[in-house]
Structures are given as structure tokens and as C-alpha cells.
Design a protein around this motif. Structure first.
Motif, PDB file in Angstrom:
ATOM      1  N   LYS A  46      46.573  39.640  35.705  1.00  0.00           N
ATOM      2  CA  LYS A  46      47.447  38.955  36.660  1.00  0.00           C
ATOM      3  C   LYS A  46      48.418  38.084  35.881  1.00  0.00           C
ATOM      4  O   LYS A  46      48.001  37.249  35.087  1.00  0.00           O
ATOM      5  N   ARG A  47      49.683  38.307  36.124  1.00  0.00           N
ATOM      6  CA  ARG A  47      50.716  37.481  35.486  1.00  0.00           C
ATOM      7  C   ARG A  47      51.466  36.711  36.550  1.00  0.00           C
ATOM      8  O   ARG A  47      51.740  37.246  37.625  1.00  0.00           O
ATOM      9  N   TYR A  48      51.764  35.438  36.266  1.00  0.00           N
ATOM     10  CA  TYR A  48      52.716  34.683  37.079  1.00  0.00           C
ATOM     11  C   TYR A  48      53.901  34.433  36.169  1.00  0.00           C
ATOM     12  O   TYR A  48      53.789  33.663  35.218  1.00  0.00           O
ATOM     13  N   GLY A  49      54.999  35.099  36.387  1.00  0.00           N
ATOM     14  CA  GLY A  49      56.132  35.014  35.483  1.00  0.00           C
ATOM     15  C   GLY A  49      55.700  35.517  34.114  1.00  0.00           C
ATOM     16  O   GLY A  49      55.125  36.597  33.999  1.00  0.00           O
ATOM     17  N   ALA A  50      55.939  34.692  33.098  1.00  0.00           N
ATOM     18  CA  ALA A  50      55.608  35.111  31.733  1.00  0.00           C
ATOM     19  C   ALA A  50      54.154  34.782  31.394  1.00  0.00           C
ATOM     20  O   ALA A  50      53.654  35.138  30.339  1.00  0.00           O
ATOM     21  N   LYS A  51      53.484  34.071  32.318  1.00  0.00           N
ATOM     22  CA  LYS A  51      52.149  33.575  32.007  1.00  0.00           C
ATOM     23  C   LYS A  51      51.059  34.562  32.447  1.00  0.00           C
ATOM     24  O   LYS A  51      51.013  34.954  33.617  1.00  0.00           O
ATOM     25  N   GLY A  82      41.748  40.172  48.278  1.00  0.00           N
ATOM     26  CA  GLY A  82      43.025  40.747  48.686  1.00  0.00           C
ATOM     27  C   GLY A  82      44.073  39.723  49.083  1.00  0.00           C
ATOM     28  O   GLY A  82      45.074  40.065  49.705  1.00  0.00           O
ATOM     29  N   LEU A  83      43.861  38.440  48.739  1.00  0.00           N
ATOM     30  CA  LEU A  83      44.869  37.419  49.041  1.00  0.00           C
ATOM     31  C   LEU A  83      45.976  37.414  47.989  1.00  0.00           C
ATOM     32  O   LEU A  83      46.993  36.761  48.149  1.00  0.00           O
ATOM     33  N   ASP A  84      45.733  38.128  46.902  1.00  0.00           N
ATOM     34  CA  ASP A  84      46.685  38.199  45.811  1.00  0.00           C
ATOM     35  C   ASP A  84      46.516  39.587  45.200  1.00  0.00           C
ATOM     36  O   ASP A  84      45.406  40.126  45.229  1.00  0.00           O
ATOM     37  N   ALA A  85      47.593  40.163  44.686  1.00  0.00           N
ATOM     38  CA  ALA A  85      47.503  41.514  44.130  1.00  0.00           C
ATOM     39  C   ALA A  85      47.481  41.458  42.605  1.00  0.00           C
ATOM     40  O   ALA A  85      48.203  40.660  42.007  1.00  0.00           O
ATOM     41  N   PRO A  86      46.648  42.284  41.959  1.00  0.00           N
ATOM     42  CA  PRO A  86      46.673  42.327  40.492  1.00  0.00           C
ATOM     43  C   PRO A  86      48.031  42.841  39.993  1.00  0.00           C
ATOM     44  O   PRO A  86      48.668  43.646  40.679  1.00  0.00           O
TER      45      PRO A  86
END
Ligand code: ADP
Ligand code: ADP
Length: 218
Positions: free
Chosen positions: A9-14, A49-53
Motif C-alpha cells: 500500500k502506497r500513499y503518494g511516494a510513501k 475493504g475500506l481501502d484498496a491495496p
């Protein structure tokens, strides 16, 4: 059964979760251990399923959870972000969840009893202590009589008696053949409650082991 396969899981570059794989099996209590910021909540949100990989797969009983038609009945979840509205009573909160999810009303009294909240069922949630709030969250997670129970930091705010109650409850649920997973940032807590340990740091798997293996010296 919960299967996490090569999940990133990435948020932006992180990168918050990094090629993480583990399985939580029925009949076991799996402890998900790691320091704050290790990616535990993010992983749990992807499981429900609240967030997608960003990549990889998450399966609950062999299927992607997001496709489930009856979420609360398949997987019971305690998430930090899912607190009850402070103006409601414990009973009205659970009744409304039961109604939304097609769960019989009679089940509300059962879970209140199970959570040791019968005496405060008609009190406003806003007047609850942290520990009572946790018990209510756990009661909500068990409302649908789910085969998979996943609790994010369930012991937070509980006194030692509460911790023993959670241990007994979760051990009992696992003995009934359910899949039970709980997260914690405290080794002392998970080692007391879990049989199987998945340890993460910076989103990566550090160890997948049993508590017995960890504490047994050669
Ligand atoms: P844990 O539950 O182990 O404490 P989290 O999964 O909550 O860890 O967080 C892991 C990392 O992901 C943290 O650095 C957090 O700041 C970051 N993070 C979580 N959610 C988001 C988001 N929606 N956007 C950006 N970063 C996030
Ligand atoms: P809202 O976000 O409007 O309060 P819900 O509380 O029903 O609505 O939650 C939204 C989603 O989260 C629904 O898909 C619901 O199934 C799920 N959900 C809520 N509480 C739980 C819980 N304790 N366990 C599992 N799923 C839950």
C-alpha cells in the motif's frame, strides 16, 4: 480465514505496507504486532475493504471482502474509526447496526451480555469510559455472529480485568472454529492473548511465529 498475499500500500511516494503476506487461520488467535505507524491499521482496513491495496490480494474466506453482501455477518470488525455516536445509548447503537445489517434484534441483548454491558445498556455512549467504549466496539463486532473477527487494538483502555476478559472471549471464539485476529503495539498484551504472531515493522513482515516458539528458550 484471512489471507494477505504480497500486499503493498502506497500513499503518494510513501510505502506504508510493503509486500506483506500472512495467513490468519480458523481456530487460532492471530496477534498482529508492531510499533505505532507499522501499517497495522492500514492492513486491517484493506482486509475489510475500506481501502484498496496498491498491489497484491486480500482474501477473507477465499473471497475479496469488498465483494461481500453481508459484511457484518461475515467479518466482525473493531476499528478505531468506527466509534459509536456519543449521544446514543449502547442499545440504540447496536439496534441500528442490527437493523442495517439484517441481524435479529434478539442478538443485541446477547452481545450486550457477552460484553458485560447489560447494566449500562441504556446509558449514553458519551458517558462511557474508554474501556466500556472498547467493550461496546467488541459487542458490535460480534453482532453478526461472524466467522472472522478482527479487532484493532481491542485492549487499549482496558484494565487488567478487561484484558483477561478479552483473552477469554477471543480464546473462546477461536475454540469455536472462528478466525480471530487482533492488533497491538504491546508484546506483553498479544503474547498473553494470541497463539500465532505476525510481527511487522515499517510495513514489512518481521516474523511469523507462534508465541510458544518465541518464549521457549533452547
Ligand atoms: P499502525 O496501525 O501500525 O499504527 P497505520 O497503518 O495507522 O499504522 O499507519 C502506517 C503509516 O501510514 C503511518 O506512517 C501513517 O501516517 C500512514 N498513513 C495511514 N493512513 C494514511 C493516509 N490515508 N494517507 C497517508 N498516510 C497514511
Ligand atoms: P456509517 O459509516 O454510515 O455509520 P456503518 O456504520 O453501517 O455506516 O458502516 C459503514 C460500513 O462499515 C458498512 O459497510 C458496514 O457494514 C461496515 N461496518 C460498520 N461497523 C462494522 C463493524 N463493527 N464490523 C464490520 N463492519 C462494520
Amino acid at each position: 480465514m484471512i489471507e494477505v498475499r504480497e500486499v503493498t500500500k502506497r500513499y503518494g511516494a510513501k510505502t506504508v505496507v510493503d509486500r506483506l503476506s500472512f495467513t490468519a487461520k480458523p481456530g487460532q488467535v492471530t496477534g498482529f504486532l508492531g510499533p505505532n505507524g507499522a501499517g497495522k491499521s492500514t492492513t486491517m482496513r484493506m482486509i475489510v475493504g475500506l481501502d484498496a491495496p496498491s498491489s497484491g490480494d486480500v482474501l477473507v474466506n477465499g473471497k475479496p471482502y469488498a465483494s461481500s453482501k453481508a459484511p457484518l455477518r461475515e467479518i466482525g470488525v473493531l476499528l478505531e474509526a468506527k466509534a459509536a455516536h456519543p449521544g446514543r445509548t449502547a442499545v440504540s447503537h447496536l439496534l441500528s447496526l442490527a437493523r442495517t445489517h439484517g441481524i435479529p434484534r434478539s442478538r443485541v441483548d446477547e452481545v450486550l451480555d457477552l460484553a458485560g454491558l447489560s447494566a449500562v445498556a441504556h446509558k449514553r455512549v458519551g458517558a462511557f469510559s474508554l474501556g466500556m467504549g472498547q467493550r461496546l466496539g467488541i459487542a458490535a463486532a460480534l453482532l453478526g455472529d461472524p466467522a472472522v473477527v478482527m479487532l484493532d487494538e481491542p485492549v487499549n483502555g482496558l484494565d487488567p480485568e478487561g484484558v483477561l476478559w478479552v483473552r477469554k472471549l477471543l480464546t473462546g471464539l477461536a475454540a469455536e472454529g472462528r478466525t480471530v485476529m487482533l492488533s497491538s503495539h504491546l508484546m506483553s498484551e498479544v503474547s498473553l492473548i494470541a497463539d500465532h504472531l505476525v510481527i511487522v515493522g515499517r510495513g514489512r513482515l518481521l516474523a511469523d511465529t507462534t508465541v510458544a516458539d518465541l518464549v521457549t528458550a533452547e
